[in-house]
Write a protein that holds these residues in place. Structure first.
Motif, mmCIF file in Angstrom:
data_model
loop_
_atom_site.group_PDB
_atom_site.id
_atom_site.type_symbol
_atom_site.label_atom_id
_atom_site.label_comp_id
_atom_site.label_asym_id
_atom_site.label_seq_id
_atom_site.Cartn_x
_atom_site.Cartn_y
_atom_site.Cartn_z
ATOM 1 N N ALA A 1 63.869 -18.318 49.625
ATOM 2 C CA ALA A 1 64.825 -18.757 50.641
ATOM 3 C C ALA A 1 65.224 -17.585 51.527
ATOM 4 C CB ALA A 1 66.053 -19.377 49.970
ATOM 5 N N GLU A 2 65.494 -16.456 50.903
ATOM 6 C CA GLU A 2 65.898 -15.274 51.650
ATOM 7 C C GLU A 2 64.729 -14.739 52.481
ATOM 8 O OE1 GLU A 2 68.710 -13.969 52.128
ATOM 9 O OE2 GLU A 2 68.112 -12.090 53.090
ATOM 10 N N LEU A 3 63.578 -14.656 51.836
ATOM 11 C CA LEU A 3 62.418 -14.066 52.502
ATOM 12 C C LEU A 3 61.967 -14.922 53.683
ATOM 13 C CD1 LEU A 3 60.321 -11.776 52.367
ATOM 14 C CD2 LEU A 3 58.930 -13.282 50.940
ATOM 15 N N ALA A 4 61.876 -16.214 53.469
ATOM 16 C CA ALA A 4 61.387 -17.092 54.533
ATOM 17 C C ALA A 4 62.349 -17.102 55.720
ATOM 18 C CB ALA A 4 61.188 -18.509 53.984
ATOM 19 N N PHE A 5 63.645 -17.102 55.419
ATOM 20 C CA PHE A 5 64.613 -17.078 56.509
ATOM 21 C C PHE A 5 64.441 -15.824 57.351
ATOM 22 C CE2 PHE A 5 68.569 -16.262 58.625
ATOM 23 C CZ PHE A 5 69.059 -17.516 58.973
ATOM 24 N N ARG A 6 64.310 -14.721 56.672
ATOM 25 C CA ARG A 6 64.212 -13.459 57.420
ATOM 26 C C ARG A 6 62.889 -13.348 58.159
ATOM 27 N NH1 ARG A 6 66.721 -9.216 53.196
ATOM 28 N NH2 ARG A 6 65.872 -7.704 54.667
ATOM 29 N N ALA A 7 61.833 -13.868 57.566
ATOM 30 C CA ALA A 7 60.541 -13.849 58.264
ATOM 31 C C ALA A 7 60.595 -14.732 59.504
ATOM 32 C CB ALA A 7 59.435 -14.314 57.310
ATOM 33 N N ARG A 8 61.227 -15.897 59.392
ATOM 34 C CA ARG A 8 61.355 -16.803 60.544
ATOM 35 C C ARG A 8 62.193 -16.181 61.663
ATOM 36 N NH1 ARG A 8 60.377 -22.487 60.166
ATOM 37 N NH2 ARG A 8 61.788 -22.824 61.906
ATOM 38 N N GLU A 9 63.172 -15.363 61.282
ATOM 39 C CA GLU A 9 63.962 -14.689 62.319
ATOM 40 C C GLU A 9 63.071 -13.801 63.181
ATOM 41 O OE1 GLU A 9 68.483 -14.016 60.728
ATOM 42 O OE2 GLU A 9 66.946 -12.781 59.785
ATOM 43 N N GLN A 10 62.002 -13.281 62.571
ATOM 44 C CA GLN A 10 61.126 -12.367 63.299
ATOM 45 C C GLN A 10 59.924 -13.070 63.926
ATOM 46 O OE1 GLN A 10 60.104 -8.666 61.688
ATOM 47 N NE2 GLN A 10 62.198 -8.171 61.070
ATOM 48 N N LEU A 11 59.509 -14.176 63.343
ATOM 49 C CA LEU A 11 58.262 -14.811 63.773
ATOM 50 C C LEU A 11 58.534 -16.256 64.189
ATOM 51 C CD1 LEU A 11 55.973 -13.506 60.869
ATOM 52 C CD2 LEU A 11 56.064 -12.624 63.207
ATOM 53 N N HIS B 1 66.282 -18.396 27.049
ATOM 54 C CA HIS B 1 65.405 -17.229 26.851
ATOM 55 C C HIS B 1 64.238 -17.264 27.826
ATOM 56 C CE1 HIS B 1 67.551 -17.229 23.038
ATOM 57 N NE2 HIS B 1 67.003 -16.087 22.690
ATOM 58 N N SER B 2 64.413 -17.881 28.963
ATOM 59 C CA SER B 2 63.266 -18.118 29.852
ATOM 60 C C SER B 2 63.544 -17.848 31.320
ATOM 61 C CB SER B 2 62.826 -19.594 29.742
ATOM 62 O OG SER B 2 62.468 -19.911 28.422
ATOM 63 N N GLN B 3 64.797 -17.573 31.648
ATOM 64 C CA GLN B 3 65.161 -17.653 33.062
ATOM 65 C C GLN B 3 64.748 -16.419 33.864
ATOM 66 O OE1 GLN B 3 69.343 -19.649 33.361
ATOM 67 N NE2 GLN B 3 69.109 -18.857 31.298
ATOM 68 N N CYS B 4 64.536 -16.668 35.157
ATOM 69 C CA CYS B 4 64.271 -15.607 36.129
ATOM 70 C C CYS B 4 65.446 -15.627 37.101
ATOM 71 C CB CYS B 4 62.971 -15.881 36.874
ATOM 72 S SG CYS B 4 61.527 -15.942 35.803
ATOM 73 N N ILE B 5 66.397 -14.742 36.912
ATOM 74 C CA ILE B 5 67.601 -14.783 37.752
ATOM 75 C C ILE B 5 67.670 -13.584 38.696
ATOM 76 C CG2 ILE B 5 68.918 -16.205 36.129
ATOM 77 C CD1 ILE B 5 70.413 -13.574 35.330
ATOM 78 N N GLU B 6 66.499 -12.995 38.981
ATOM 79 C CA GLU B 6 66.508 -11.818 39.844
ATOM 80 C C GLU B 6 67.088 -12.098 41.228
ATOM 81 O OE1 GLU B 6 63.961 -12.981 38.128
ATOM 82 O OE2 GLU B 6 62.098 -13.101 39.270
ATOM 83 N N ALA B 7 66.952 -13.353 41.685
ATOM 84 C CA ALA B 7 67.492 -13.667 43.021
ATOM 85 C C ALA B 7 69.015 -13.538 43.045
ATOM 86 C CB ALA B 7 67.066 -15.074 43.446
ATOM 87 N N TRP B 8 69.663 -13.772 41.903
ATOM 88 C CA TRP B 8 71.124 -13.607 41.856
ATOM 89 C C TRP B 8 71.535 -12.207 42.285
ATOM 90 C CZ3 TRP B 8 73.494 -15.750 36.650
ATOM 91 C CH2 TRP B 8 73.075 -17.081 36.463
ATOM 92 N N GLY C 1 61.573 -18.579 39.266
ATOM 93 C CA GLY C 1 62.969 -18.987 39.159
ATOM 94 C C GLY C 1 63.288 -20.146 40.088
ATOM 95 N N GLN C 2 64.581 -20.459 40.151
ATOM 96 C CA GLN C 2 65.026 -21.573 40.985
ATOM 97 C C GLN C 2 64.854 -21.227 42.476
ATOM 98 O OE1 GLN C 2 66.228 -24.676 40.237
ATOM 99 N NE2 GLN C 2 65.534 -24.244 38.150
ATOM 100 N N PRO C 3 64.282 -22.160 43.247
ATOM 101 C CA PRO C 3 64.121 -21.866 44.675
ATOM 102 C C PRO C 3 65.426 -21.925 45.467
ATOM 103 C CG PRO C 3 63.251 -24.037 44.160
ATOM 104 C CD PRO C 3 63.632 -23.415 42.845
ATOM 105 N N ALA C 4 66.424 -22.658 44.981
ATOM 106 C CA ALA C 4 67.690 -22.737 45.720
ATOM 107 C C ALA C 4 68.349 -21.363 45.740
ATOM 108 C CB ALA C 4 68.615 -23.760 45.057
#
Lengths: 310, 318
Positions: free
Chosen positions: B266-276, B125-132, B258-261
Motif C-alpha cells: 500500500a505504501e510502496l504503490a502509493f508512492r510509486a504512483r505519485e511519481q509515475l 507464531h506466523s505473522q509478518c508485521i513489518e509494515a507496522w 503479511g496483511q495488505p491493508a
C-alpha cells in the motif's frame, strides 16, 4: 564530600521555588510537579556520584535539579527553548543530560525500568565504576515491567537501585484500588533483592537508605528496591483536576519535607532564622534567573523538526 | 552457504571486530537459536556476551535499548515476530525516539532480530508485521531474502547509529545461496533486482522473493516478462529502484506475506504512483484472516505462486 543537611535543604527549596516560578507563568505548558516529593529525589541524589546515572519518570523536575542540572538549562528545556540540554525537544517528559549523570526522564509509566537495567548491564560489562538509579511511581508497580526488571536485575546482579516514589495515587486512583501489596518494597523479596520502605518526606531517611543500597550495588552485591512513601501536593499534572478534598490536601501539605527539615535544623541549632531566610532568597533568585535565561533563549528553528531523527 | 549460517557468520565477525556487540534473547546460548542460526556463538564468546534471557520480550528489548544508550551494541533476538508486539514500547517509544528527544545526546545502536512467516505454527507464531514498523520515524527495518543479504544486512545493521529491526523468515533458514568469502556489507535502503523483465515489476521482500521469482519463471513460459525487485530494506524504502523498473514496465505488482491493508505494498504503490502517472498497480498479500496451523487453511491464507501469476495476468489485461 557528601552534601550536608543544609545542602539537602537548599536543594529541596530550589525545586520548590523553581516550580513556583514556572507556575507563575501562564505559558508554563504541560507539567508534572514534584512539590511535596522533593525529599525522594534529593535524598537519593545525595547518595549518587558523578560516575552514576539517574533515570526517572515524567515527573522529572525534582530529579533533574536534585541531580545538579543547571536550573537555567532545565527551565529552558521545560519552556521549549533551544538552550535546553535537549534543544527544547524533550520538555519535562523526556528531559535528559547524560553527561551530567542524568539519562533522564521517560514519560511512559514503568517504561524507564528495563532501560535502566540495560544501562546497568552496560556499566557492569564495561567494568565502569558507576551504578544506575531509577525513580518510578507507585503506578508502575502494577505493571509487568517492574517484575520483569526485578527478575533480570537479580539474575544478572546488576548495579541498579530502583527507587519507588510512592506518592500513593495514580492520577486519581488511590493505590488501595490499584495495588494489592501493603508494602511495595516487599515486591523485591521473591527475587532475593533487598528492599526497604522509608518515609519519603524525611530526606535524611531517604539519603541514609539510598546510601546503604548504593554502596551495596557499587561493591558488586547487586540491585535493591527502595520505597519512599511520599505525598503529592499538586494535581497529577497541570491539566488534571484534583479530586481530593481541600482538607486532605491541607493535611498533606502539613507533612512538607522542607518544613520538616528546617524545623529539625533550627531545633538542633544547625540553621538560624537569618540563614534560613538567606537560603530562601538565594533559591528564589536562582528560579527568577532561570526564567530570565529561558525567556532570553530562542525557540528551535522550525527546520529542527527533522533533525536527529536518524 | 545456508541462510542460517550466514546469520551466524555475520554475528561472529561483528562480535570479533567489536567487543561492544552482545547477543541477548531466549535460547540464544548453547542451544544455538531456534533455527540453529546462532550455532557456535555461545561456545566462542561465552555467556557474558551471548546471554540467555527469561521469557520477557518487553524487558529484553528495554535492556537492549538501555545497554545501547550506555555504550554497547546489543542484538536482541525475538524468536517470533508475533512476540515483538510485547516489546514495542521500548522499541517504538524509546529506541526510535531517543536520538530525537535528546537532540543527539544519546543514540541507540540496537539490532532486534526477529523471525516472521508462516510455517505451520498457528495464529500467533506466523505473522509478518513489518509494515507496522514502517510508520515509525527513527527505526530502520530490513528483511533479507538471500543468504548473502542476511549476512550483509545484519553486518550493516550492526554498524548503524540507531535501532534496526532485522526480519528473517522461518522458510528461509534452510535455503542456500552464494555468500562472498570476503567481508561485505549490504547497504541499508538499497533494493536489488532479482530477475530482469519488461512487462511488469513485482516488488516484494523476504521469503516472498522466492515465490515471485518462481512465478516469473512460469509466466515467462506464457510470454509474460516479469522484473522482480527484492526490496531488502522497508524503512527506508528504495523508491528509486522500484520506480526505475516500473517506469519501464508501466505496471507494478506488490507482493507481501503479511496483511495488505496498510501494508508494504500500500505504501510502496502509493508512492510509486505519485511519481509515475498512469502506473498500473495491484497488490497481493495474505487474506484478511489469521494464519492457522491447519495446512489447508494456512496455504489458503498466504500468497502462493498461483495467486501471484493470476494477479500478474489480471494486471496486464488492457
Amino acid at each position: 564530600m557528601k552534601p550536608d543537611a543544609v545542602e539537602l535543604l537548599r536543594s529541596m527549596m530550589l525545586i520548590r521555588a523553581f516550580e513556583a516560578a514556572l507556575m507563575s507563568r501562564p505559558d508554563h505548558g504541560f507539567q508534572l510537579l514534584s512539590a511535596g516529593e522533593e525529599a525522594v529525589a534529593v535524598g537519593l541524589c545525595a547518595a549518587l556520584t558523578a560516575d552514576d546515572q539517574l533515570l526517572c519518570s515524567g515527573r522529572s523536575i525534582g530529579p533533574a535539579l536534585a541531580r545538579g542540572l543547571d536550573p537555567n538549562l532545565v527551565m529552558a528545556e521545560l519552556l521549549g527553548k533551544s538552550a535546553g540540554p535537549c534543544r527544547g525537544k524533550a520538555g519535562r517528559g523526556h528531559l535528559s543530560q547524560p553527561a551530567a549523570g542524568f539519562l533522564g526522564a521517560h514519560a511512559v509509566v514503568g517504561g524507564n525500568l528495563s532501560i535502566a537495567a540495560g544501562a546497568a548491564l552496560a556499566m557492569k560489562l564495561q567494568r565502569r565504576p558507576g551504578i544506575v538509579a531509577c525513580i518510578f511511581g507507585d503506578g508502575a508497580c502494577g505493571a509487568g515491567a517492574l517484575h520483569e526488571t526485578l527478575n533480570i536485575a537479580a539474575l544478572w546482579q546488576l548495579p541498579l537501585l530502583l527507587v519507588c516514589d510512592n506518592n500513593q495515587i495514580s492520577v486519581s486512583t488511590p493505590r488501595s484500588e490499584a495495588l494489592a501489596p501493603q508494602r511495595l518494597s516487599d515486591l523485591a523479596q521473591p527475587f532475593g533483592i533487598p528492599g526497604a520502605t522509608v518515609d519519603g518526606m524525611d530526606v535524611l531517611a531517604v539519603r541514609d537508605a539510598a546510601q546503604r543500597f548504593a554502596d551495596r550495588a557499587r561493591s558488586g552485591s547487586g540491585p535493591a528496591l527502595l520505597e519512599c512513601v511520599s505525598w503529592r501536593f499538586a494535581t497529577h499534572s497541570t491539566s488534571t483536576r484534583d479530586t481530593r478534598p481541600a482538607g486532605e490536601i491541607e493535611a498533606i501539605k502539613a507533612r512538607c519535607p522542607i518544613k520538616r527539615l528546617t524545623a529539625e535544623l533550627e531545633a538542633t541549632g544547625h540553621l538560624g532564622r537569618h540563614a534560613c531566610e538567606q537560603l530562601q532568597r538565594d533559591v528564589d533568585a536562582a528560579a527568577a534567573a532561570a526564567l530570565r535565561f529561558a525567556d532570553a533563549a530562542p525557540y528551535p528553528d522550525v527546520s529542527e523538526v527533522l533533525t536527529d531523527v536518524y | 552457504m545456508f541462510f542460517r549460517e550466514a546469520i551466524a557468520r555475520a554475528l561472529r565477525e561483528e562480535m570479533q571486530h567489536d567487543e561492544r556487540v552482545l547477543l541477548l534473547g531466549q535460547d540464544v546460548g548453547s542451544f544455538g537459536g531456534s533455527y540453529k542460526e546462532l550455532v557456535g556463538l555461545h561456545r566462542q564468546f561465552g555467556s557474558e556476551r551471548v546471554r540467555n534471557t527469561p521469557v520477557a520480550e518487553a524487558a529484553m528489548i528495554g535492556v537492549g535499548v538501555g545497554a545501547a544508550i550506555a555504550g554497547l551494541r546489543p542484538v536482541v533476538s525475538i524468536t517470533y515476530m508475533d512476540f515483538l508486539m510485547l516489546g514495542l514500547d521500548p522499541l517504538v517509544n524509546y529506541a526510535a525516539k531517543v536520538r530525537y528527544k535528546t537532540a543527539g545526546q544519546l543514540h541507540a545502536p540496537l539490532v532486534v532480530k526477529t523471525t516472521a512467516g508462516a510455517k505451520r505454527q498457528g495464529v500467533a507464531h506466523s505473522q509478518c508485521i513489518e509494515a507496522w514498523l514502517m510508520g515509525v520515524p527513527g527505526l530502520k527495518v530490513v528483511a533479507a531474502g538471500t543468504p548473502a543479504d542476511a549476512y550483509g544486512l545484519l553486518k550493516a545493521a550492526l554498524r548503524e547509529e540507531g535501532p534496526v529491526v532485522f526480519v528473517d523468515h522461518k522458510r528461509l533458514f534452510p535455503t542456500a545461496g552464494d555468500v562472498p568469502t570476503g567481508e561485505h556489507y549490504t547497504p541499508i535502503g538499497r533494493a536489488a533486482v532479482r530477475r530482469r523483465g519488461s512487462d511488469v515489476t513485482i516488488a516484494t521482500h523476504s521469503y516472498m522473493t522466492l515465490i515471485a521469482v518462481e512465478a516469473a519463471t512460469r509466466l515467462a513460459a506464457e510470454g509474460i516478462s516479469c522484473e522482480v525487485v527484492d526490496l531488502r530494506s522497508l524503512l527506508p524504502l528504495d523508491l528509486a529502484t522500484v520506480c526505475d523498473s516500473a517506469a519501464r514496465t508501466r505496471a507494478l505488482l506488490t507482493l507481501e506475506e503479511g496483511q495488505p491493508a496498510c501494508g508494504v505494498g500500500a505504501e510502496l504503490a502509493f508512492r510509486a504512483r505519485e511519481q509515475l502517472d498512469g502506473l498500473r498497480i495491484a497488490r497481493v498479500g495474505a487474506l484478511p484472516a489469521p494464519v492457522s496451523s491447519n495446512p489447508v487453511l494456512e496455504a489458503a491464507c498466504i500468497p502462493d505462486v498461483e495467486r501471484v501469476m493470476h494477479a500478474v495476468r489480471h494486471l496486464l489485461i488492457p
